[in-house]
Write a protein that holds these residues in place. Structure first.
Motif, PDB file in Angstrom:
ATOM      1  N   ALA A  47       0.917  -1.070  -0.052  1.00 12.66           N
ATOM      2  CA  ALA A  47      -0.004   0.185   0.093  1.00 12.66           C
ATOM      3  C   ALA A  47       0.850   1.282   0.071  1.00 12.66           C
ATOM      4  O   ALA A  47       0.592   2.089  -0.695  1.00 12.66           O
ATOM      5  CB  ALA A  47      -0.821  -0.007   1.203  1.00 12.66           C
ATOM      6  N   SER A  63      -6.052  -0.348  -1.923  1.00 10.73           N
ATOM      7  CA  SER A  63      -6.432  -1.151  -0.688  1.00 10.73           C
ATOM      8  C   SER A  63      -6.312  -2.569  -1.574  1.00 10.73           C
ATOM      9  O   SER A  63      -6.083  -3.600  -1.137  1.00 10.73           O
ATOM     10  CB  SER A  63      -7.742  -1.182   0.004  1.00 10.73           C
ATOM     11  OG  SER A  63      -8.786  -1.285  -0.600  1.00 10.73           O
ATOM     12  N   TYR A  68      -6.056  -6.416  -0.106  1.00 11.45           N
ATOM     13  CA  TYR A  68      -7.184  -6.268   0.938  1.00 11.45           C
ATOM     14  C   TYR A  68      -8.581  -6.641   0.079  1.00 11.45           C
ATOM     15  O   TYR A  68      -8.661  -5.822  -0.816  1.00 11.45           O
ATOM     16  CB  TYR A  68      -7.216  -5.073   1.736  1.00 11.45           C
ATOM     17  CG  TYR A  68      -6.182  -4.762   2.846  1.00 11.45           C
ATOM     18  CD1 TYR A  68      -6.537  -5.544   4.060  1.00 11.45           C
ATOM     19  CD2 TYR A  68      -5.010  -4.290   2.708  1.00 11.45           C
ATOM     20  CE1 TYR A  68      -5.671  -5.432   5.023  1.00 11.45           C
ATOM     21  CE2 TYR A  68      -4.113  -4.374   3.711  1.00 11.45           C
ATOM     22  CZ  TYR A  68      -4.402  -4.767   4.801  1.00 11.45           C
ATOM     23  OH  TYR A  68      -3.360  -4.613   5.506  1.00 11.45           O
ATOM     24  N   TYR A  71     -12.009  -2.449   2.063  1.00 10.04           N
ATOM     25  CA  TYR A  71     -11.518  -1.177   2.429  1.00 10.04           C
ATOM     26  C   TYR A  71     -11.585  -0.927   3.737  1.00 10.04           C
ATOM     27  O   TYR A  71     -10.431  -0.358   4.195  1.00 10.04           O
ATOM     28  CB  TYR A  71     -12.095  -0.029   1.458  1.00 10.04           C
ATOM     29  CG  TYR A  71     -11.606   1.395   1.926  1.00 10.04           C
ATOM     30  CD1 TYR A  71     -10.472   1.957   1.407  1.00 10.04           C
ATOM     31  CD2 TYR A  71     -12.375   2.250   2.917  1.00 10.04           C
ATOM     32  CE1 TYR A  71      -9.655   2.897   1.900  1.00 10.04           C
ATOM     33  CE2 TYR A  71     -11.605   3.381   3.368  1.00 10.04           C
ATOM     34  CZ  TYR A  71     -10.513   3.832   2.729  1.00 10.04           C
ATOM     35  OH  TYR A  71      -9.851   4.867   3.126  1.00 10.04           O
ATOM     36  N   PHE A  74      -8.605  -2.683   5.376  1.00  7.48           N
ATOM     37  CA  PHE A  74      -7.311  -1.776   5.299  1.00  7.48           C
ATOM     38  C   PHE A  74      -7.174  -0.425   5.925  1.00  7.48           C
ATOM     39  O   PHE A  74      -6.099  -0.423   6.264  1.00  7.48           O
ATOM     40  CB  PHE A  74      -7.503  -1.511   3.409  1.00  7.48           C
ATOM     41  CG  PHE A  74      -6.368  -0.468   3.371  1.00  7.48           C
ATOM     42  CD1 PHE A  74      -4.838  -0.626   3.250  1.00  7.48           C
ATOM     43  CD2 PHE A  74      -6.966   0.925   2.932  1.00  7.48           C
ATOM     44  CE1 PHE A  74      -4.163   0.436   2.763  1.00  7.48           C
ATOM     45  CE2 PHE A  74      -6.135   1.896   2.533  1.00  7.48           C
ATOM     46  CZ  PHE A  74      -4.447   1.407   2.674  1.00  7.48           C
TER      47      PHE A  74
END
Length: 109
Positions: A47, A63, A68, A71, A74
């Protein structure tokens, strides 16, 4: 509903052809972290890399790039680790790209 970190650990154990218990033991032995924390570190590093290298990308896309599926997961992991929201981190990285990216990376260690 299964937690995202647990799902990732299950898939990792299956791909390594070992049971989750053995994976936990080996990961802790090798890296000093349980597998879910190791996966979280890897995802957060991805990220940060995306934030630094692709500033035009949305947080939802970041994300997803980081692996992930949610969201919310994340956001919670990012905020827990770095003590700032992802949007604040992007703003800081844009203000001073190299210094801030390095500062966030050090918090992963």
């Amino acid at each position: 509903m299964e937690k995202e970190g647990t799902r990732g650990v299950t898939e990792l154990a299956e791909s390594a052809c070992m049971c989750e218990r053995h994976l936990r033991r080996k990961t802790k032995e090798k890296f000093g972290l349980p597998p879910h924390r190791l996966l979280e570190n890897i995802r957060l590093a991805k990220a940060l890399e995306a934030m630094h290298e692709q500033p035009e990308v949305t947080l939802l896309q970041i994300s997803q790039i980081a692996g992930y599926t949610s969201y919310k997961t994340f956001y919670q992991a990012f905020t827990r680790r770095f003590k700032v929201a992802p949007s604040e981190a992007i703003w800081r990285i844009k203000q001073n790209p190299r210094i801030m990216a390095d500062a966030f990376q050090r918090k992963l260690i």
